[in-house]
Structures are given as C-alpha cells and as structure tokens.
Design a protein around this motif. Structure first.
Motif, PDB file in Angstrom:
ATOM      1  N   VAL A 136       0.532  -1.340  -0.072  1.00 15.79           N
ATOM      2  CA  VAL A 136       0.050   0.020   0.195  1.00 15.79           C
ATOM      3  C   VAL A 136       0.717   1.089  -0.056  1.00 15.79           C
ATOM      4  CG1 VAL A 136      -1.564   1.527   1.463  1.00 15.79           C
ATOM      5  CG2 VAL A 136      -1.942  -0.982   0.819  1.00 15.79           C
ATOM      6  N   ALA A 137       2.013   1.144   1.057  1.00 12.90           N
ATOM      7  CA  ALA A 137       2.523   1.995   0.681  1.00 12.90           C
ATOM      8  C   ALA A 137       3.580   2.480  -0.372  1.00 12.90           C
ATOM      9  CB  ALA A 137       4.036   2.475   1.892  1.00 12.90           C
ATOM     10  N   ARG A 138       3.875   2.003  -1.099  1.00 17.56           N
ATOM     11  CA  ARG A 138       4.818   1.599  -2.188  1.00 17.56           C
ATOM     12  C   ARG A 138       3.484   2.502  -3.183  1.00 17.56           C
ATOM     13  NH1 ARG A 138       8.551  -2.822   0.385  1.00 17.56           N
ATOM     14  NH2 ARG A 138       9.273  -1.509   1.180  1.00 17.56           N
ATOM     15  N   ARG A 139       2.675   1.591  -2.945  1.00 15.35           N
ATOM     16  CA  ARG A 139       1.557   1.814  -4.520  1.00 15.35           C
ATOM     17  C   ARG A 139       1.287   3.600  -4.122  1.00 15.35           C
ATOM     18  NH1 ARG A 139      -0.912  -2.700  -3.214  1.00 15.35           N
ATOM     19  NH2 ARG A 139      -1.905  -2.132  -2.547  1.00 15.35           N
ATOM     20  N   LEU A 140       1.256   3.772  -2.522  1.00 17.62           N
ATOM     21  CA  LEU A 140       0.897   5.567  -3.262  1.00 17.62           C
ATOM     22  C   LEU A 140       2.550   6.428  -3.011  1.00 17.62           C
ATOM     23  CD1 LEU A 140      -1.516   5.297   0.417  1.00 17.62           C
ATOM     24  CD2 LEU A 140      -1.716   5.324  -2.070  1.00 17.62           C
ATOM     25  N   GLY A 141       3.464   5.774  -3.703  1.00 14.68           N
ATOM     26  CA  GLY A 141       4.708   6.159  -3.605  1.00 14.68           C
ATOM     27  C   GLY A 141       4.895   7.290  -2.317  1.00 14.68           C
ATOM     28  N   LEU A 142       5.031   6.256  -1.215  1.00 17.73           N
ATOM     29  CA  LEU A 142       5.446   7.203   0.094  1.00 17.73           C
ATOM     30  C   LEU A 142       7.031   7.004   0.310  1.00 17.73           C
ATOM     31  CD1 LEU A 142       2.522   6.494   2.836  1.00 17.73           C
ATOM     32  CD2 LEU A 142       2.654   7.870   1.338  1.00 17.73           C
ATOM     33  N   ARG A 143       7.635   8.220   0.531  1.00 16.23           N
ATOM     34  CA  ARG A 143       8.815   7.964   1.081  1.00 16.23           C
ATOM     35  C   ARG A 143       9.303   6.952   1.880  1.00 16.23           C
ATOM     36  NH1 ARG A 143       9.979  11.157   4.115  1.00 16.23           N
ATOM     37  NH2 ARG A 143       8.528  13.119   3.632  1.00 16.23           N
ATOM     38  N   ASP A 144      10.200   6.403   1.487  1.00  7.98           N
ATOM     39  CA  ASP A 144      10.173   4.990   2.984  1.00  7.98           C
ATOM     40  C   ASP A 144      11.712   5.436   3.542  1.00  7.98           C
ATOM     41  OD1 ASP A 144      11.739   2.383   3.962  1.00  7.98           O
ATOM     42  OD2 ASP A 144      11.562   1.796   2.238  1.00  7.98           O
ATOM     43  N   GLU A 145      11.380   6.356   4.761  1.00  3.69           N
ATOM     44  CA  GLU A 145      12.652   6.700   5.887  1.00  3.69           C
ATOM     45  C   GLU A 145      13.322   5.371   6.240  1.00  3.69           C
ATOM     46  OE1 GLU A 145      10.915  10.955   5.990  1.00  3.69           O
ATOM     47  OE2 GLU A 145      10.066   9.236   7.548  1.00  3.69           O
ATOM     48  N   GLY A 146      13.268   4.499   5.748  1.00  3.91           N
ATOM     49  CA  GLY A 146      14.390   2.841   6.576  1.00  3.91           C
ATOM     50  C   GLY A 146      13.381   2.482   7.793  1.00  3.91           C
ATOM     51  N   VAL A 149      13.927   0.563  14.861  1.00  2.00           N
ATOM     52  CA  VAL A 149      13.753  -0.460  15.779  1.00  2.00           C
ATOM     53  C   VAL A 149      13.029  -0.058  16.546  1.00  2.00           C
ATOM     54  CG1 VAL A 149      15.469  -1.613  17.625  1.00  2.00           C
ATOM     55  CG2 VAL A 149      15.984  -0.808  15.259  1.00  2.00           C
ATOM     56  N   GLY A 150      12.400  -1.220  17.493  1.00  2.00           N
ATOM     57  CA  GLY A 150      11.674  -1.818  18.431  1.00  2.00           C
ATOM     58  C   GLY A 150      10.143  -0.432  19.036  1.00  2.00           C
ATOM     59  N   LEU A 151       9.789  -0.124  17.178  1.00  4.54           N
ATOM     60  CA  LEU A 151       9.219   1.209  17.824  1.00  4.54           C
ATOM     61  C   LEU A 151       7.700   0.912  18.276  1.00  4.54           C
ATOM     62  CD1 LEU A 151       8.083   4.425  16.923  1.00  4.54           C
ATOM     63  CD2 LEU A 151       7.629   3.213  14.565  1.00  4.54           C
ATOM     64  N   VAL A 152       7.071   0.079  17.968  1.00  3.90           N
ATOM     65  CA  VAL A 152       5.893  -0.118  18.830  1.00  3.90           C
ATOM     66  C   VAL A 152       5.454  -1.614  19.404  1.00  3.90           C
ATOM     67  CG1 VAL A 152       3.106  -0.377  18.107  1.00  3.90           C
ATOM     68  CG2 VAL A 152       4.693   1.287  16.788  1.00  3.90           C
ATOM     69  N   HIS A 153       4.641  -1.592  20.339  1.00  5.75           N
ATOM     70  CA  HIS A 153       4.187  -2.655  21.218  1.00  5.75           C
ATOM     71  C   HIS A 153       3.500  -3.597  20.678  1.00  5.75           C
ATOM     72  CE1 HIS A 153       3.890  -5.667  24.402  1.00  5.75           C
ATOM     73  NE2 HIS A 153       4.771  -5.218  25.427  1.00  5.75           N
ATOM     74  N   VAL A 154       3.882  -4.644  19.967  1.00  3.25           N
ATOM     75  CA  VAL A 154       2.672  -5.407  19.438  1.00  3.25           C
ATOM     76  C   VAL A 154       2.618  -7.104  19.621  1.00  3.25           C
ATOM     77  CG1 VAL A 154       2.174  -5.829  16.677  1.00  3.25           C
ATOM     78  CG2 VAL A 154       2.752  -3.998  16.679  1.00  3.25           C
ATOM     79  N   ALA A 155       1.899  -7.879  19.756  1.00  4.14           N
ATOM     80  CA  ALA A 155       1.790  -8.967  19.942  1.00  4.14           C
ATOM     81  C   ALA A 155       2.532  -9.332  20.736  1.00  4.14           C
ATOM     82  CB  ALA A 155       2.631  -9.653  18.321  1.00  4.14           C
ATOM     83  N   GLY A 156       2.840  -9.112  22.147  1.00  6.73           N
ATOM     84  CA  GLY A 156       3.638  -9.540  23.103  1.00  6.73           C
ATOM     85  C   GLY A 156       5.620  -8.874  23.132  1.00  6.73           C
ATOM     86  N   ASP A 157       5.772  -8.150  22.555  1.00  7.23           N
ATOM     87  CA  ASP A 157       7.221  -7.130  22.193  1.00  7.23           C
ATOM     88  C   ASP A 157       7.339  -6.106  21.112  1.00  7.23           C
ATOM     89  OD1 ASP A 157       9.595  -7.766  22.824  1.00  7.23           O
ATOM     90  OD2 ASP A 157       9.724  -9.067  21.515  1.00  7.23           O
ATOM     91  N   TRP A 158       8.250  -5.187  21.731  1.00  3.06           N
ATOM     92  CA  TRP A 158       8.510  -3.877  20.967  1.00  3.06           C
ATOM     93  C   TRP A 158       9.092  -4.661  19.373  1.00  3.06           C
ATOM     94  CZ3 TRP A 158       7.238  -0.398  22.768  1.00  3.06           C
ATOM     95  CH2 TRP A 158       6.585  -0.130  24.199  1.00  3.06           C
ATOM     96  N   ARG A 159       8.295  -4.292  18.498  1.00  2.99           N
ATOM     97  CA  ARG A 159       8.424  -4.190  17.007  1.00  2.99           C
ATOM     98  C   ARG A 159       9.067  -3.270  16.506  1.00  2.99           C
ATOM     99  NH1 ARG A 159       7.517 -10.121  16.736  1.00  2.99           N
ATOM    100  NH2 ARG A 159       5.698 -10.822  18.963  1.00  2.99           N
ATOM    101  N   ASP A 160       9.835  -3.782  15.200  1.00  3.14           N
ATOM    102  CA  ASP A 160      10.241  -3.067  14.601  1.00  3.14           C
ATOM    103  C   ASP A 160       9.669  -2.512  12.937  1.00  3.14           C
ATOM    104  OD1 ASP A 160      13.009  -3.782  15.581  1.00  3.14           O
ATOM    105  OD2 ASP A 160      13.922  -4.166  13.895  1.00  3.14           O
ATOM    106  N   HIS A 161       9.860  -1.638  12.982  1.00  2.00           N
ATOM    107  CA  HIS A 161       8.739  -0.751  11.908  1.00  2.00           C
ATOM    108  C   HIS A 161       8.875  -0.774  10.780  1.00  2.00           C
ATOM    109  CE1 HIS A 161       5.493  -2.024  15.110  1.00  2.00           C
ATOM    110  NE2 HIS A 161       5.053  -2.211  13.627  1.00  2.00           N
ATOM    111  N   ARG A 162       9.139  -0.361   9.493  1.00  8.21           N
ATOM    112  CA  ARG A 162       9.222   0.298   8.496  1.00  8.21           C
ATOM    113  C   ARG A 162       8.606   1.921   8.547  1.00  8.21           C
ATOM    114  NH1 ARG A 162      13.646  -1.679   6.260  1.00  8.21           N
ATOM    115  NH2 ARG A 162      13.680   0.910   4.862  1.00  8.21           N
ATOM    116  N   SER A 163       9.373   3.026   8.507  1.00  6.09           N
ATOM    117  CA  SER A 163       8.608   4.039   8.356  1.00  6.09           C
ATOM    118  C   SER A 163       8.592   4.390   6.836  1.00  6.09           C
ATOM    119  CB  SER A 163       9.378   4.788   9.379  1.00  6.09           C
ATOM    120  OG  SER A 163       9.275   4.773  10.200  1.00  6.09           O
TER     121      SER A 163
END
Length: 190
Positions: A136-146, A149-163
């Motif tokens: 979805v993000a790529r179809r919209l041409g959103l800038r990938d900022e990389g 690390v450990g951005l959001v707590h998801v499913a019981g642990d701190w998870r990395d996310h692409r921004s």
C-alpha cells in the motif's frame, strides 16, 4: 467508498468484524507492554475517538465500502506547533483485502490531513513482515525512511517497523487520490 466517523449504528457490524478478524489482526495491532489491555465498550471507544477528533489529536474514520463498515482508518498522534504531523494506521476486514480499499482510503486520509486539516507531514509505520501494507505504501509512492527499531509494542514484544512519510510540499499542490486516479481509473471510491 467513503471515510466517515464511527456512528452508534455501526456497533453490531463493528463488533462482528472485530470478533471475526481477531486472529487476522493480532500480529499487526499495538498492545500494552505493561499489563492488561483495556476492555472498552463500543460506546467508550466511539466517545474517545470523537473526543480525540474534537481536541485535534486524531482523525478517526471507518472505511465504508457502500455495504457498511469494512475497517478503520485513523490519523493519530497528531502534533501541532512547529511539527504539524500525524501518523496513519488502519485495519481491514480480511474479506475486504485485495480490492484496493486500503490504498484508496489511505490516500484519502493523507490528502485530507495535508490539504484540509492543515498538517505538513503524515507518516505510516509498518511491520516489515506485513507485505500487504508495505505494498500500500509503495503504491502510494510514500517515501521510505527506513527501519525504526523497537518502535511499537505489538503481539507481546517491541517490534521494528519500516517508516514511510509524505509532506504537503511533496504533493506540490496535487493529491494522492488524483495520482491514483490517473494510474487506475477503475477505483473503489464513490
């Protein structure tokens, strides 16, 4: 397809969707790292979203495909002042995936936030394993900022996310919906 506020009359459909999609959404949704998740009633949830919107802290919407609610699309963590930024997040009914609804809804939300609401920047943070949302993000041409690390707590642990992000300046007076319309005239918008 429209984005609109969650209404009292959405209660049954919203509760049914959340119950039916619990396992489908669990790997992607934020959790509380230090205890029990709050159990809000539908009314408490709706009133909280409405209050956040009135206070300028969020733009909470449901995605309505013309047959009723099929998901939610939010702009949250809105910060005004010198930043004028917000973060987008969403979920869809598993049965609604693959119809372009997430792409068009996110484009509509970002356009509204940057042109009508007055924000300068919108970001979207996606787990690297969530290939559908990355697309979805790529179809919209959103800038990938990389990777963050450990951005959001998801499913019981701190998870990395692409921004991914976009600013009003990058749209140069245009809109994401307009860009999508030029590329894909057969879209789910009404």
């Amino acid at each position: 397809m429209t984005l609109r506020p969650l209404a009292r009359g959405d209660r049954g459909r919203w509760q049914e969707l959340r119950a039916r999609n619990r396992e489908w959404l669990q790997p992607w949704e934020a959790t509380i790292p230090y205890g029990v998740e709050p159990r809000l009633t539908f009314g408490q949830l709706r009133r909280g979203l409405d209050r956040s919107a009135r206070e300028g802290r969020a733009l909470p919407f449901v995605i309505d495909d013309g047959t009723g609610v099929v998901g939610q699309m939010h702009l949250f963590d809105v910060v005004w002042g010198p930043r004028c930024t917000g973060t987008a997040g969403y979920w869809l009914d598993r049965e609604a995936v693959g119809r372009g609804l997430a792409t068009w809804s996110l484009a509509m939300l970002i356009d509204h936030a940057l042109t009508d609401y007055g924000l300068h920047r919108v970001e979207v943070n996606i787990r690297p394993e969530n290939t559908d949302s990355l697309a979805v993000a790529r179809r919209l041409g959103l800038r990938d900022e990389g990777e963050r690390v450990g951005l959001v707590h998801v499913a019981g642990d701190w998870r990395d996310h692409r921004s991914f992000a976009v600013t009003a300046d990058e749209l140069a007076g245009g809109t994401l919906v307009g860009a999508l319309s030029r590329r894909s005239p057969d879209h789910p918008r009404s």
